[in-house]
Design an enzyme around this catalytic site. Sequence first.
Site, PDB file in Angstrom:
ATOM      1  CB  SER A 105      -0.880   0.010   1.247  1.00  0.00           C
ATOM      2  OG  SER A 105      -1.527   1.265   1.385  1.00  0.00           O
TER       3      SER A 105
ATOM      4  CE1 TYR B 169      -4.260  -2.147   4.881  1.00  0.00           C
ATOM      5  CE2 TYR B 169      -3.338   0.061   4.650  1.00  0.00           C
ATOM      6  CZ  TYR B 169      -3.891  -1.073   4.085  1.00  0.00           C
ATOM      7  OH  TYR B 169      -4.064  -1.137   2.713  1.00  0.00           O
TER       8      TYR B 169
END
Length: 255
Positions: free
Chosen positions: A149, A162
């Site tokens: 990401s 995350y």
Amino acid sequence: MTAFAHYPSLTDRTVLITGGATGIGATLVEEFVAQGAKVGFVDIDATSGAALAERLAGGARHAPLFACADLTDIPALEAAIDAVRGRHGPISVLLNNAANDRRHRIEDTTPEAWDAGIAVNLRHQFFAARHVAADMRAAGGGSIVNFGSISWMLKQGGMPVYTTAKAAVQGLTRSLARDLGAFNIRVNTLVPGWVMTDKQVRLWVDDAARAEIARGQCINRPLLAEHIARMALFLAADDSAMCTAQDFVVDGGWT
Ligand SMILES: NC(=O)c1ccc[n+]([C@@H]2O[C@H](COP(=O)([O-])OP(=O)(O)OC[C@H]3O[C@@H](n4cnc5c(N)ncnc54)[C@H](O)[C@@H]3O)[C@@H](O)[C@H]2O)c1
């Protein structure tokens, strides 16, 4: 109409996709099925997974297999992979796509919540790779794509577990690429930008977000799951035969 690539090397190839029931994963399932691959996908969302498998079964060269499992439970993940292997044969491609970008505040994050976040965003990638590696070794090679990401590169706050896990994915990729390269198993990270999935649009994409995207991306167009899937197809196919240990960013030029 725009035409996109067809990869002959993906025909009849067994592809395992985690988190394939919704979002980017569902598009990955659809695109690999359209290439004539034998697709198995693992997800905790039983309803969406079954519906997708049923929708794609008709007319496909190979109907996809949906295996319902919580991949934070490693034995359950391994059993789901075994079910895919039982139906479609040895696994040649692994797309480690599942994740959960749940927001949390630093002060509310317990050790248990931290471990749960790592389990859903990082740990399964290693264990899925480990579980398919023997198939790939026996076949003389394979391709593993770990999903990262851009969030941590942008120093995005609000979800430190995350972003930490997604930063670590790139390290995992490089480590596995070295160890598995001896067996012609390629390992790469596919790093999406902000993809306009139904979930993202429902939860986060308002006018302020659209302005942020317009400022950040060089190409101010919506980044879609199809754009991510097209990179995944390339990384899975023999066309990328000498690409390994790399990060492939698909973000409209944000980072
Ligand atoms: N959408 C974005 O903007 C974006 C941006 C950067 C990176 N990514 C990455 O791309 C990948 C896909 O993202 P997405 O937006 O489609 O995610 P999503 O949250 O929309 O979908 C993830 C899928 O994983 C499944 N899943 C979640 N927890 C699970 C569990 N415990 N066991 C089994 N399945 C589980 C969900 O049911 C869902 O089908 C992820 O790795 C994500 O980090 C997405």
